[in-house]
Design a protein around this motif. Sequence first.
Motif, PDB file in Angstrom:
ATOM      1  N   PHE A  25       0.816  -1.202   0.000  1.00 28.36           N
ATOM      2  CA  PHE A  25       0.000   0.000   0.000  1.00 28.36           C
ATOM      3  C   PHE A  25       0.851   1.254   0.000  1.00 28.36           C
ATOM      4  N   LYS A  74      -6.110   1.023   3.169  1.00 30.54           N
ATOM      5  CA  LYS A  74      -5.055   0.739   4.145  1.00 30.54           C
ATOM      6  C   LYS A  74      -4.181   1.969   4.372  1.00 30.54           C
ATOM      7  N   LYS A  75      -3.911   2.687   3.297  1.00 29.76           N
ATOM      8  CA  LYS A  75      -3.140   3.925   3.465  1.00 29.76           C
ATOM      9  C   LYS A  75      -3.921   4.936   4.296  1.00 29.76           C
ATOM     10  N   LEU A  80      -6.221   4.391   6.456  1.00 30.20           N
ATOM     11  CA  LEU A  80      -6.271   3.919   7.839  1.00 30.20           C
ATOM     12  C   LEU A  80      -5.014   4.336   8.596  1.00 30.20           C
ATOM     13  N   GLU A 133     -12.090  -9.214   2.229  1.00 33.82           N
ATOM     14  CA  GLU A 133     -11.834  -7.859   1.740  1.00 33.82           C
ATOM     15  C   GLU A 133     -13.073  -6.979   1.891  1.00 33.82           C
ATOM     16  N   PHE A 156     -13.267  -6.071   5.430  1.00 33.83           N
ATOM     17  CA  PHE A 156     -12.330  -5.009   5.775  1.00 33.83           C
ATOM     18  C   PHE A 156     -12.918  -3.638   5.477  1.00 33.83           C
ATOM     19  N   CYS A 184     -13.483  -0.678   8.173  1.00 29.92           N
ATOM     20  CA  CYS A 184     -13.017   0.709   8.072  1.00 29.92           C
ATOM     21  C   CYS A 184     -14.165   1.693   8.289  1.00 29.92           C
ATOM     22  N   ASN A 244      -8.875 -11.896  12.286  1.00 35.19           N
ATOM     23  CA  ASN A 244      -9.589 -10.662  11.960  1.00 35.19           C
ATOM     24  C   ASN A 244     -10.973 -10.654  12.604  1.00 35.19           C
ATOM     25  N   VAL A 296      -2.091  -1.547  12.506  1.00 37.26           N
ATOM     26  CA  VAL A 296      -1.990  -0.783  11.267  1.00 37.26           C
ATOM     27  C   VAL A 296      -0.512  -0.546  11.006  1.00 37.26           C
TER      28      VAL A 296
END
Length: 470
Positions: A14, A45-46, A48, A121, A124, A128, A177, A215
């Motif tokens: 990422f 992800k970035k 986050l 995914e 996820f 978020c 997770n 993270v």
Amino acid sequence: MKKIICLAVLAFSFSLTGCVDNPYVTEDNYLDRPYAGKSWIVGLKKQLALTTNSVVINTEITSDNYYNNYSQYTKVFDIPQIDYFDPDVDRLQASIQALREMAVYGLETVLPKDEKLTQSEIAFMHFCKGYSFLLAGELFVGLPTTSLGPVASSQELLKLSVSSLETAYALSEEVENKQAYALLLARANYRLGNREQAKQYAQLASANNQLLYKVTFDGENGVANEMQNATFDALPNRLAPLPRLDFLDPKFFSVGVPASDQKAVALAKVEEAHLILAELAIADGIVDLAKEELYKVLQIIQTRPTMMVDDSREKRNGGKRDDYPLTAVGVKFDAEAPVREGLVLDRQQGKVKVYTVSGTSITTDQIAKASSIDEVLYLVYLMRQEVFISEGRRLADLGIKYPISQIEAGNNTHVTAEYTKALIPAFIPLDYGLDDFSVDPVTQEVTMAYDMNRVLVTNKTSPYVMPILK
């Protein structure tokens, strides 16, 4: 056709995520490309990581964990002075809302175009979204839930968090997770005062004694851990911990070139499950059960990794305050407390132990000697402060909340005056009192102006703190 405002470029990590305004990349042709969904996950992800940076730095300074002893970062949150026109309030709000908007766009626009996304995914993306609502509910008096939309109260935001996190939990195919999402559900329900749900999810998470959901950062591509920079990499180190927390600083550090050694930040770890269960036992008046949960936290901490780190560059000399202790001296938690040793380290005498996940000053003997509800409750909150230091968690325990920013208020007609005022409970000391201490000129012993965990226990009936006890 609308341009993509934030386009996540799929790469090996990422770290290559970027925001572009490219006239040749439209929303339609981006969404029609192979693996559009996976690239959007990379971008999430970035975001986050960026949101985590903003949350951790600002809340650690506002709380009694760290003092901004330098010119970098906010100059007034330490007071605490929290104005709706403060640009740091706006940046913090914007970072949380950006995570929400990216998650919503992924679910509503990207997902229908990409059938290759896995259940994990998709989970996820719901995580978020739910995590953004969780941060919003914990840290703000209220926030809009859509762009320029109606304002939701902190309680309403937490309920939205629960809804999204329940979906993430149901969809997740990966056991760890799923356990992390359960722990976040326990946290959200804890903040709502939902005892049974908090207990249910905390017990599910506690099944994994090493649960740690993190993270990650990439300093070589512009997404460094800013708390690591503030407490270790930058010179002078910009943030100074409360002296009684000195032994826990730094949690994040680099060996060699900082850009290539950026430590992760925990978003969920099993210690919290047992701390929630301990507080639930206190709410039920079962002191011995609460103590058993605290013993479990100590056992888990003993299994967490530590490292011996050279921190001899640390001089606590940012410039605003020059009396931070630099050698091993005794500390009193307030004027009435006994002197405690081992909390301030002499970093010039060799490498110091760094607790990379969790650490605490609490011992089995202290837990064993605690007999009353208030004594055990005090240990719970001292342990929460120590375990979560440098992770942006303390402010919610203090009951402080940020207002909606002036920029939002100026553009959103739904924002009323009540949401432009910060929530600072009356028991919070002002004029830098949260971080204040004095040094005995003869013994060099340090005395904290306030033991805020004692203050919290005294004010446990306040509507702003300890929600599970209500």
